[in-house]
Design an enzyme around this catalytic site. Structure first.
Site, PDB file in Angstrom:
ATOM      1  N   LYS A 110       0.474  -1.348   0.247  1.00 32.17           N
ATOM      2  CA  LYS A 110       0.166   0.135  -0.131  1.00 32.17           C
ATOM      3  C   LYS A 110       0.612   1.143   0.263  1.00 32.17           C
ATOM      4  O   LYS A 110       1.853   1.163   0.188  1.00 32.17           O
ATOM      5  CB  LYS A 110      -0.646  -0.109   1.209  1.00 32.17           C
ATOM      6  CG  LYS A 110      -1.814   0.476   1.137  1.00 32.17           C
ATOM      7  CD  LYS A 110      -3.214   0.198   0.506  1.00 32.17           C
ATOM      8  CE  LYS A 110      -4.422   0.527   0.093  1.00 32.17           C
ATOM      9  NZ  LYS A 110      -5.479  -0.163  -0.415  1.00 32.17           N
TER      10      LYS A 110
HETATM   11  N1  GLU Z   1      -7.245  -0.116  -3.415  1.00 33.83           N
HETATM   12  C1  GLU Z   1      -7.917  -1.021  -3.526  1.00 33.83           C
HETATM   13  C2  GLU Z   1      -7.950  -2.110  -2.553  1.00 33.83           C
HETATM   14  O1  GLU Z   1      -8.023  -1.477  -1.953  1.00 33.83           O
HETATM   15  C3  GLU Z   1      -7.526  -1.541  -5.255  1.00 33.83           C
HETATM   16  C4  GLU Z   1      -6.032  -2.535  -5.334  1.00 33.83           C
HETATM   17  C5  GLU Z   1      -5.248  -2.767  -6.228  1.00 33.83           C
HETATM   18  O2  GLU Z   1      -5.819  -3.099  -6.970  1.00 33.83           O
HETATM   19  O3  GLU Z   1      -4.500  -2.908  -6.208  1.00 33.83           O
HETATM   20  O4  GLU Z   1      -8.172  -2.913  -2.907  1.00 33.83           O
END
Ligand code: GLU
Length: 420
Positions: A110
């Site tokens: 993240k």
């Molecule tokens: N931000 C989205 C999540 O929390 C998508 C993450 C992604 O596609 O890598 O799942």
């Protein structure tokens, strides 16, 4: 840096609590359990940018890899004034578990920048994105770490990120980012993918509790990238969306809120407040409305023990990441609320990201029907796997989802062995 949360609301503490529970529940190897209690790497960066008025502002950003045993690190980037290292680390770990629940070949990551994007001009936002990308670029690449949109970031930000990385590496790296615009190698069906996955879970949950979807009432907290499209999907499935909230306020109409009219209002005014086809309501009172479904689709920590004790809905489907504090879990359990946890419920987004990554690597675009069919089938399979685990262990879907995820990651760690 010190966390800006108390220990009761610290999202990293919440992850550890759920990880420890899963490890105990399924007798995970204590060595592997200890490895998963730490993020693999945490990069904190300083991001100086020239503001439009000529001065230099310095922002702080992070990119965290929690575990990359099952594949390249995968996870979104959020721009928010409350982002800190603990939150980003917790969200990274949840991506490890989310990709494991959906059985996608990714690890968990993240990113975040502590800023208020509403106060930045377009030029400032672009400079911030590009400088942040440069600073975290040692971690990035199609086989290393693949970012995507999250809170307050979108396809435009992803295109800048992909462009910056491609310029500095001297090659076009379309598979280095997902959630890109279609014009630069994005996939059909990414925009509404998280919401579509949530709908699969809503259907499965109503089926499990033996309630019809048609005519049932829903509340959605959040009207952004996930809550917005979801209002349309739930309405088309025959549900009545009776209340919606966002950062500007909450609105309530027991007869049902027209998703088209609300969307037009939000596009024109920037929020749900002031929508004249519903009554204003305090968000704290909204949680306690009579309804069958609540979908938290905003930020973490929305449902504490007090909110949980006032909820009347029989089903909660967590579209947001971390919306329920651990203190609320036993309260919801006691009240017999059927909760579909975030690492299962919102996995549709990263599933579409996986499809986009696969298409970008292959240089071959799928049609929309293929994306939609495979997304539905991945989500149904994930729900069934969690359901089977819950039945087998006789625990809630949240505890089962964590157990399933931790088992899959632990199997991968055991299979690869420990280097050196
Ligand atoms: N931000 C989205 C999540 O929390 C998508 C993450 C992604 O596609 O890598 O799942």
């Amino acid at each position: 840096m010190p966390p800006s949360h108390s220990s009761a609301t610290d999202p990293w503490e919440a992850v550890l609590e759920r990880l420890d529970d899963a490890a105990k529940l399924t007798a995970v190897d204590p060595d592997i359990h200890r490895m998963l209690r730490r993020p693999q790497r945490v990069l904190e960066v300083s991001i100086p940018i020239r503001m439009d008025d000529g001065r230099v502002a310095v922002f702080t950003g992070w990119r965290v890899h929690h575990d990359t045993t099952r594949g390249p690190a995968k996870g979104g980037i959020r721009f928010h004034p409350d982002v800190d290292a603990h939150e980003v680390t917790a969200l990274a770990a949840n991506m490890t578990f989310k990709t494991a629940v959906a059985n996608l070949p990714f690890g968990g990551a993240k990113g975040g920048v502590r800023c208020d994007p509403r106060l930045l001009s377009l030029g400032e936002l672009e400079r911030l994105t590009r400088r942040y990308t440069i600073e975290i670029s040692p971690l990035l690449g199609p086989d290393k770490d693949v970012p995507a949109p999250d809170v307050n970031t979108d396809g435009r930000v992803m295109a800048w990120l992909m462009d910056t990385l491609s310029m500095i590496r001297g090659e076009l790296l379309t598979a280095s980012v997902t959630g890109k615009p279609l014009a630069v190698g994005g996939t059909l069906g990414h925009a509404g993918a998280t919401s579509s996955g949530v709908l699969v879970c809503v259907r499965a949950a109503f089926n499990a509790v033996g309630r019809p979807l048609v005519g049932s009432r829903a509340i959605i907290q959040g009207f952004g990238k996930v809550g917005g499209p979801l209002a349309f999907l739930l309405s088309s499935a025959g549900m009545r969306v009776i209340a919606v909230s966002d950062v500007t306020g909450a609105v309530h109409n027991p007869g049902g809120i027209d998703a088209f009219a609300l969307s037009d209002h939000v596009a024109a005014t920037g929020g749900v407040a002031g929508f004249d086809m519903a009554d204003p309501i305090d968000e704290r009172d909204m949680w306690a409305l009579e309804c069958e479904l609540i979908v938290p689709a905003a930020l973490d920590g929305a449902i504490d023990a007090d909110v949980a004790s006032r909820i009347k809905a029989g089903v909660i489907v967590e579209a947001a990441n971390g919306p329920t504090l651990p203190e609320a879990d036993p309260v919801l359990d006691e009240r017999g609320v059927f909760v579909v946890p975030d690492i299962l419920a919102n996995a549709g987004g990263v599933t579409a990201s996986y499809f986009e990554w696969a298409q970008s690597r292959q240089g071959y675009a799928w049609d929309e029907e293929t994306v939609a069919t495979r997304l539905r089938s991945t989500m149904e399979t994930a729900f069934e796997a969690v359901w089977a685990k819950a039945t087998n262990l006789n625990v809630s879907l949240r505890r089962a989802a964590f157990a399933l995820a931790v088992n899959r990651v632990a199997d991968a760690i055991a299979a690869r062995g420990l280097f050196p």
